[in-house]
Enzyme design. Structure first.
Site, PDB file in Angstrom:
ATOM      1  N   TYR A  59       7.111 -10.031  17.248  1.00  0.00           N
ATOM      2  CA  TYR A  59       6.510  -9.545  16.010  1.00  0.00           C
ATOM      3  C   TYR A  59       5.095 -10.097  15.846  1.00  0.00           C
ATOM      4  CZ  TYR A  59       5.915  -8.426  11.080  1.00  0.00           C
ATOM      5  OH  TYR A  59       5.437  -7.944   9.882  1.00  0.00           O
ATOM      6  N   SER A 116      -0.392  -9.338   9.240  1.00  0.00           N
ATOM      7  CA  SER A 116       0.439 -10.346   8.596  1.00  0.00           C
ATOM      8  C   SER A 116      -0.064 -11.708   9.030  1.00  0.00           C
ATOM      9  CB  SER A 116       1.904 -10.180   9.018  1.00  0.00           C
ATOM     10  OG  SER A 116       2.656 -11.325   8.707  1.00  0.00           O
ATOM     11  N   GLY A 174       4.350   5.212   7.249  1.00  0.00           N
ATOM     12  CA  GLY A 174       5.463   4.498   6.632  1.00  0.00           C
ATOM     13  C   GLY A 174       5.398   4.557   5.123  1.00  0.00           C
ATOM     14  N   ALA A 175       5.019   5.731   4.588  1.00  0.00           N
ATOM     15  CA  ALA A 175       4.743   5.846   3.156  1.00  0.00           C
ATOM     16  C   ALA A 175       5.960   6.201   2.323  1.00  0.00           C
ATOM     17  CB  ALA A 175       3.648   6.893   2.937  1.00  0.00           C
ATOM     18  N   ASN A 176       7.138   6.222   2.921  1.00  0.00           N
ATOM     19  CA  ASN A 176       8.323   6.633   2.162  1.00  0.00           C
ATOM     20  C   ASN A 176       9.085   5.456   1.561  1.00  0.00           C
ATOM     21  OD1 ASN A 176       8.898   6.393   5.139  1.00  0.00           O
ATOM     22  ND2 ASN A 176      11.008   6.404   4.370  1.00  0.00           N
ATOM     23  N   GLY A 222       8.937   0.875   0.508  1.00  0.00           N
ATOM     24  CA  GLY A 222       8.259  -0.411   0.446  1.00  0.00           C
ATOM     25  C   GLY A 222       6.796  -0.365   0.082  1.00  0.00           C
ATOM     26  N   ILE A 223       6.007  -1.132   0.814  1.00  0.00           N
ATOM     27  CA  ILE A 223       4.577  -1.247   0.542  1.00  0.00           C
ATOM     28  C   ILE A 223       3.891   0.107   0.683  1.00  0.00           C
ATOM     29  CG2 ILE A 223       2.424  -2.349   1.249  1.00  0.00           C
ATOM     30  CD1 ILE A 223       4.101  -4.662   2.347  1.00  0.00           C
ATOM     31  N   GLY A 224       4.290   0.881   1.687  1.00  0.00           N
ATOM     32  CA  GLY A 224       3.656   2.176   1.914  1.00  0.00           C
ATOM     33  C   GLY A 224       3.824   3.113   0.740  1.00  0.00           C
TER      34      GLY A 224
END
Length: 280
Positions: free
Chosen positions: A160, A136, A8-10, A12-14
């Protein structure tokens, strides 16, 4: 140079994590679902530090065949992996199932479990490697008794929370199983971050997110603990009292925190591992 793979590096946090590690000289593998957004991220990161390599690998964390192909691609081109950051997160807007498993649990836990399992040889080859699992404080909403259950009446927050609790237990079991392999594992609460996360929530939850958004931290601030765990000396990360921190620990704001949950036990962690192995 060390190499880190970030899911998920594209966005936000990533993406913020990837940029920070590029500044520190890490070569990067970005595991993303969307090719176009992934390519944009590659370009942005290369602009920050042209001296590092940045690769894009495509995978869908709700598709184990896709994950296995991605892992094979990484193993074919790399001899070792120093850091694995299981960052990608999925927030459900309705209760859906992948086979018999609730979709957000599949994406947030099972997908990362399968990916990690198939990259273990590369992590062992590094001699000293780290696995960082984005969890989280929502783990408090989870229940181990609901894991893998086909419950169509499950609430969105409970679903979640189950995935985030699984991240904590997965981290705990990784630390136990690979203590003698040079691999350490850490779970992270990044804080409530102003990103695309939760944009697909509806109803009262969407209203709550809208009210809270002005008070949320930036993705860069949310990435700080992951970056700290990826780069700080091991003896700095490890607490001497053994009560928190170190491999298997839960971290927030770059410091170890106690996990207060009745299901945070060695037995639950081992049970989750055994059931997850069915998907490998």
């Amino acid at each position: 140079m060390k190499t880190a793979l970030i899911t998920g590096a594209n966005v936000g946090i990533g993406l913020a994590t990837a940029k920070a590690l590029a500044r520190q000289g890490f070569n990067l593998i970005l595991l993303c679902r969307n090719e176009a957004k992934g390519e944009e991220a590659v370009t942005a990161i290369k602009r920050i530090n042209p001296a590092v390599t940045v690769e894009l690998v495509l995978a869908d964390l709700t598709d184990t065949d896709s994950i296995r192909r991605a892992a094979e691609q990484v193993r074919a081109t790399h001899r070792q992996l120093d850091v694995l950051i299981n960052n990608a997160g999925y927030s459900p807007d309705q209760i859906e199932f992948v086979g018999t498993v609730e979709k957000s649990f599949y994406a947030n836990h099972i997908g990362h479990f399968v990916l990690t399992y198939h990259l273990l040889d590369l992590l062992k080859a590094a001699g000293e490697a780290r696995i960082i699992n984005l969890s989280s404080a929502a783990y408090m909403l989870g229940k181990a008794s609901r894991f893998f259950q086909h419950d169509k009446k499950l609430s969105l927050l409970a679903a979640y929370g189950d995935g985030k609790l699984a991240n904590v237990l997965f981290t705990k079991e990784l630390a136990t199983r690979y203590a003698d392999s040079g691999i350490t594992a850490y779970a992270v609460h990044p804080g409530v971050v102003k990103s695309n996360f939760g944009s697909n929530f509806t109803g009262p939850i969407q209203l709550l997110m809208s009210v809270a958004r002005p008070f949320m931290r930036s993705p860069e601030r949310g990435a700080e603990t992951s970056v700290y765990l990826a780069t700080a000396p091991i003896d700095v990360i490890t607490r001497k009292d053994g009560k928190a921190g170190g491999s298997g620990g839960f971290f927030a704001d770059s410091a170890p925190k106690l996990v207060k949950h009745i299901d945070n036990t060695n037995r639950q962690a081992a049970d989750l591992w055994e059931k997850s192995m069915a998907f490998v």
